[in-house]
Design a protein around this motif. Structure first.
Motif, PDB file in Angstrom:
ATOM      1  N   LYS A  90      -1.242   4.753  14.489  1.00  0.00           N
ATOM      2  CA  LYS A  90       0.033   5.273  13.982  1.00  0.00           C
ATOM      3  C   LYS A  90       0.681   4.326  12.969  1.00  0.00           C
ATOM      4  CE  LYS A  90       0.094   9.022  16.500  1.00  0.00           C
ATOM      5  NZ  LYS A  90      -0.025  10.353  15.883  1.00  0.00           N
ATOM      6  N   HIS A  91      -0.079   3.336  12.504  1.00  0.00           N
ATOM      7  CA  HIS A  91       0.521   2.315  11.644  1.00  0.00           C
ATOM      8  C   HIS A  91      -0.247   2.127  10.332  1.00  0.00           C
ATOM      9  CE1 HIS A  91       3.171   0.805  14.922  1.00  0.00           C
ATOM     10  NE2 HIS A  91       2.193   1.241  15.675  1.00  0.00           N
ATOM     11  N   THR A  92      -1.041   3.117   9.938  1.00  0.00           N
ATOM     12  CA  THR A  92      -1.844   2.944   8.724  1.00  0.00           C
ATOM     13  C   THR A  92      -1.185   3.519   7.481  1.00  0.00           C
ATOM     14  OG1 THR A  92      -3.066   4.986   9.204  1.00  0.00           O
ATOM     15  CG2 THR A  92      -4.000   2.913  10.016  1.00  0.00           C
ATOM     16  N   HIS A  93      -0.029   4.150   7.635  1.00  0.00           N
ATOM     17  CA  HIS A  93       0.682   4.693   6.474  1.00  0.00           C
ATOM     18  C   HIS A  93       1.857   3.782   6.112  1.00  0.00           C
ATOM     19  CE1 HIS A  93      -1.655   8.353   6.582  1.00  0.00           C
ATOM     20  NE2 HIS A  93      -1.387   8.479   7.865  1.00  0.00           N
ATOM     21  N   PHE A  94       1.929   3.406   4.862  1.00  0.00           N
ATOM     22  CA  PHE A  94       3.013   2.558   4.403  1.00  0.00           C
ATOM     23  C   PHE A  94       4.217   3.424   4.035  1.00  0.00           C
ATOM     24  CE2 PHE A  94       0.013  -0.986   2.679  1.00  0.00           C
ATOM     25  CZ  PHE A  94      -0.350  -1.275   3.981  1.00  0.00           C
ATOM     26  N   ARG A  95       5.407   2.897   4.319  1.00  0.00           N
ATOM     27  CA  ARG A  95       6.610   3.600   3.887  1.00  0.00           C
ATOM     28  C   ARG A  95       6.784   3.399   2.387  1.00  0.00           C
ATOM     29  NH1 ARG A  95      10.911   0.552   2.544  1.00  0.00           N
ATOM     30  NH2 ARG A  95      10.954  -1.641   3.181  1.00  0.00           N
ATOM     31  N   ARG A  96       7.536   4.285   1.765  1.00  0.00           N
ATOM     32  CA  ARG A  96       7.780   4.180   0.327  1.00  0.00           C
ATOM     33  C   ARG A  96       8.894   3.155   0.083  1.00  0.00           C
ATOM     34  NH1 ARG A  96       6.538   7.567  -3.808  1.00  0.00           N
ATOM     35  NH2 ARG A  96       5.903   9.185  -2.320  1.00  0.00           N
ATOM     36  N   PRO A  97       8.603   2.045  -0.593  1.00  0.00           N
ATOM     37  CA  PRO A  97       9.652   1.039  -0.828  1.00  0.00           C
ATOM     38  C   PRO A  97      10.607   1.487  -1.925  1.00  0.00           C
ATOM     39  CG  PRO A  97       7.628   0.385  -1.924  1.00  0.00           C
ATOM     40  CD  PRO A  97       7.311   1.653  -1.171  1.00  0.00           C
ATOM     41  N   SER A  98      11.792   0.867  -1.953  1.00  0.00           N
ATOM     42  CA  SER A  98      12.718   1.115  -3.050  1.00  0.00           C
ATOM     43  C   SER A  98      12.132   0.512  -4.330  1.00  0.00           C
ATOM     44  CB  SER A  98      14.069   0.476  -2.747  1.00  0.00           C
ATOM     45  OG  SER A  98      13.958  -0.941  -2.777  1.00  0.00           O
ATOM     46  N   PRO A  99      12.583   0.956  -5.496  1.00  0.00           N
ATOM     47  CA  PRO A  99      12.069   0.378  -6.750  1.00  0.00           C
ATOM     48  C   PRO A  99      12.218  -1.143  -6.806  1.00  0.00           C
ATOM     49  CG  PRO A  99      13.289   2.387  -7.214  1.00  0.00           C
ATOM     50  CD  PRO A  99      13.494   2.100  -5.759  1.00  0.00           C
ATOM     51  N   ALA A 100      13.361  -1.654  -6.317  1.00  0.00           N
ATOM     52  CA  ALA A 100      13.579  -3.104  -6.353  1.00  0.00           C
ATOM     53  C   ALA A 100      12.591  -3.816  -5.429  1.00  0.00           C
ATOM     54  CB  ALA A 100      15.016  -3.425  -5.937  1.00  0.00           C
ATOM     55  N   GLU A 101      12.376  -3.256  -4.225  1.00  0.00           N
ATOM     56  CA  GLU A 101      11.406  -3.846  -3.289  1.00  0.00           C
ATOM     57  C   GLU A 101      10.016  -3.849  -3.906  1.00  0.00           C
ATOM     58  OE1 GLU A 101      12.318  -3.076   1.353  1.00  0.00           O
ATOM     59  OE2 GLU A 101      12.111  -1.260   0.147  1.00  0.00           O
ATOM     60  N   LEU A 102       9.643  -2.735  -4.507  1.00  0.00           N
ATOM     61  CA  LEU A 102       8.305  -2.616  -5.081  1.00  0.00           C
ATOM     62  C   LEU A 102       8.083  -3.659  -6.168  1.00  0.00           C
ATOM     63  CD1 LEU A 102       5.660  -1.074  -5.183  1.00  0.00           C
ATOM     64  CD2 LEU A 102       6.705   0.519  -6.811  1.00  0.00           C
ATOM     65  N   VAL A 103       9.069  -3.823  -7.039  1.00  0.00           N
ATOM     66  CA  VAL A 103       8.945  -4.815  -8.105  1.00  0.00           C
ATOM     67  C   VAL A 103       8.787  -6.216  -7.517  1.00  0.00           C
ATOM     68  CG1 VAL A 103      10.185  -5.958  -9.990  1.00  0.00           C
ATOM     69  CG2 VAL A 103      10.146  -3.457  -9.852  1.00  0.00           C
ATOM     70  N   SER A 104       9.601  -6.544  -6.504  1.00  0.00           N
ATOM     71  CA  SER A 104       9.536  -7.871  -5.890  1.00  0.00           C
ATOM     72  C   SER A 104       8.182  -8.108  -5.212  1.00  0.00           C
ATOM     73  CB  SER A 104      10.656  -8.024  -4.853  1.00  0.00           C
ATOM     74  OG  SER A 104      11.917  -8.030  -5.478  1.00  0.00           O
ATOM     75  N   ILE A 105       7.684  -7.093  -4.517  1.00  0.00           N
ATOM     76  CA  ILE A 105       6.402  -7.240  -3.821  1.00  0.00           C
ATOM     77  C   ILE A 105       5.265  -7.432  -4.815  1.00  0.00           C
ATOM     78  CG2 ILE A 105       4.695  -5.975  -2.431  1.00  0.00           C
ATOM     79  CD1 ILE A 105       7.087  -4.761  -0.896  1.00  0.00           C
ATOM     80  N   VAL A 106       5.251  -6.628  -5.868  1.00  0.00           N
ATOM     81  CA  VAL A 106       4.179  -6.737  -6.858  1.00  0.00           C
ATOM     82  C   VAL A 106       4.227  -8.086  -7.556  1.00  0.00           C
ATOM     83  CG1 VAL A 106       3.328  -5.826  -9.058  1.00  0.00           C
ATOM     84  CG2 VAL A 106       3.942  -4.248  -7.209  1.00  0.00           C
ATOM     85  N   ARG A 107       5.418  -8.535  -7.920  1.00  0.00           N
ATOM     86  CA  ARG A 107       5.535  -9.851  -8.569  1.00  0.00           C
ATOM     87  C   ARG A 107       5.102 -10.970  -7.636  1.00  0.00           C
ATOM     88  NH1 ARG A 107      11.438  -9.294 -11.648  1.00  0.00           N
ATOM     89  NH2 ARG A 107      10.655  -8.185 -13.502  1.00  0.00           N
ATOM     90  N   SER A 108       5.456 -10.837  -6.369  1.00  0.00           N
ATOM     91  CA  SER A 108       5.119 -11.886  -5.406  1.00  0.00           C
ATOM     92  C   SER A 108       3.616 -11.961  -5.155  1.00  0.00           C
ATOM     93  CB  SER A 108       5.834 -11.631  -4.073  1.00  0.00           C
ATOM     94  OG  SER A 108       7.232 -11.648  -4.217  1.00  0.00           O
ATOM     95  N   LEU A 109       2.976 -10.795  -5.032  1.00  0.00           N
ATOM     96  CA  LEU A 109       1.552 -10.774  -4.665  1.00  0.00           C
ATOM     97  C   LEU A 109       0.636 -10.835  -5.879  1.00  0.00           C
ATOM     98  CD1 LEU A 109       1.542  -8.175  -1.755  1.00  0.00           C
ATOM     99  CD2 LEU A 109       2.023 -10.629  -1.702  1.00  0.00           C
ATOM    100  N   GLY A 110       1.206 -10.600  -7.064  1.00  0.00           N
ATOM    101  CA  GLY A 110       0.402 -10.729  -8.278  1.00  0.00           C
ATOM    102  C   GLY A 110       0.100  -9.388  -8.924  1.00  0.00           C
TER     103      GLY A 110
END
Length: 427
Positions: A90-110
């Motif tokens: 029941k934990h294999t689907h990711f929730r949809r992040p906010s645009p700000a979260e998505l930008v931060s995650i992508v920048r952080s992880l590369g």
């Protein structure tokens, strides 16, 4: 100022319901309960790219099949990761992040990790590519889909399925029956439902390695013809028929059922084929069956189903790695289509709990023969099977999918079905 995320923090932030296992990554970060029995480890950047470019079950599956994502702990053997995967289901689907979260995650992880790596070689083309390259459920495309799944290796199937070489749901006469006993019991139950008698003619559609064909010929004296789109299955079945001395009664052909010229069969069995033909093709399929039955002949349709009748696509992992173009629908739709084809439904039953037990047996076989299976088909393919079988087992256990038998007759023009006053095939 934007938030900085480690891999572990990003995974825990995005995963719906939180991380149920202990997760660690190659950057030294972690997530999930520190004292968890089961451990999920991300080994490298390629695995991260798989997850970032296909968030959810497909990306996780790619990383797992490629060996970039590793499970450890009790009940997490790659051939039978049942306990660990039960927690993850029941934990294999990711929730949809906010645009700000998505930008931060992508920048952080590369940002470079948004370039998708080549999928593992076990992965089939995506659904849209298959639509472009061939009409869905055309003879050519059906043959390719069957080849993808069933022509893996007869030796591999022997190790996973066991001596019966039966790749469909068994029917357990008792809770402690062996897998082989349950498979023999399944074939006999179908034979009794079809009321097979010596000298009759049976057509088995999608016959696999010929288990039903050989059982009907050996135990009931029936002239049995089986057809399969898998050349490997047909070759194995033909040899088994010779070794059992059943040549005078049993035959298996490598061919599409649509090219069977004979007609007037006393009985037709369809054991695990309906899942492959497409819901839109049910009218023509069951119409074809009716046309090839003699009056008062019987059909037994054995098919994986959904728990409801709402059309939906198969999950990405199953579609890409296991059953390309496979489609499931509820038993109500199947019964409707059988009736609309002009056949009379006489009996229906759901045996989903038996499929959970069947898959448990296959998973144990894969675990017990892991090294030999890896040597035969490669670790990636063996990992696909380990993942797919435990996932399916859990689906049957939790009533997310079912297995239904539908028994029908070709009632003649006078209204006679040849069916007794009460069912006489026993339990």
């Amino acid at each position: 100022m934007s938030t900085r995320y480690t891999i572990g923090e990003a995974i825990e932030t995005l995963m719906q319901g939180g991380m149920p296992l202990r997760f660690t990554a190659y950057d030294g970060s972690s997530a999930g309960p520190p004292d968890a029995e089961h451990h999920l480890e991300l080994l490298n950047e390629r695995g991260l790219s798989y997850i970032m470019t296909a968030p959810g079950d497909l990306g996780l599956a790619r990383a797992y099949v490629a060996g970039d994502l590793v499970l450890s702990g009790p009940g997490s053997h790659p051939g039978n990761p049942y306990e660990a995967f039960s927690l993850m289901m029941k934990h294999t689907h990711f929730r949809r992040p906010s645009p700000a979260e998505l930008v931060s995650i992508v920048r952080s992880l590369g940002i470079s990790n948004l370039k998708p790596p080549a999928p593992p070689p076990q992965e089939h083309l995506p659904r849209w590519r298959r639509l472009v390259e061939g009409l869905r459920h055309s003879e050519t495309r059906d043959a390719e889909a069957i080849h993808h799944h069933y022509d893996v290796s007869n030796e591999f199937y022997e190790m996973v399925l066991g001596p019966s070489m039966t790749y469909t749901c068994a029917v357990f006469p008792t809770a402690d029956a062996t897998l082989e006993e349950a498979q023999a019991n399944k074939y006999d139950l179908i034979a009794r439902k079809l009321d097979l008698q010596p000298g009759q003619r049976l057509l088995d559609l999608g016959c696999g390695w010929g288990g039903m064909v050989r059982h009907a010929a050996r135990e009931y004296g029936v002239h049995a013809l089986g057809v399969t789109l898998s050349r490997e299955q047909a070759t194995w079945a033909q040899q088994a028929i010779k070794e059992e001395g059943l040549d005078h009664l049993a035959e298996v052909r490598f061919m599409d059922y649509r090219h069977v010229e004979e007609t007037g069969f006393d009985a037709i069995s369809s054991i695990g084929l309906t899942e492959h033909i497409g819901v839109k093709n049910y009218p023509s399929y069951f119409g074809w069956i009716k046309d090839h039955l003699k009056p008062q002949g019987r059909l037994l349709n054995h098919c994986i189903t959904r728990y409801d009748n709402k059309p939906r696509n198969t999950g990405a992992f199953i579609d890409r790695y296991v059953f390309p173009d496979g489609e499931l629908i509820g038993s109500g739709t199947i019964i409707t289509e059988v009736q609309d084809a002009g056949l009379e439904v006489q009996h229906e039953e759901n045996i989903r709990v038996h499929y959970a037990k069947t898959l448990e047996g296959w998973s144990k076989n894969l675990e017990a023969n892991w090294d030999a299976c890896v040597a035969e088909v490669g670790e990636g393919t063996a990992r696909v099977w380990g993942l797919y079988m435990v996932g399916s087992r859990i689906g049957f256990e939790r009533n997310e999918i079912q297995l239904h038998h539908v028994l029908a007759t070709k009632t003649d023009e006078s209204g006679a079905s040849g069916y007794p006053l009460r069912h006489d095939f026993g339990v």
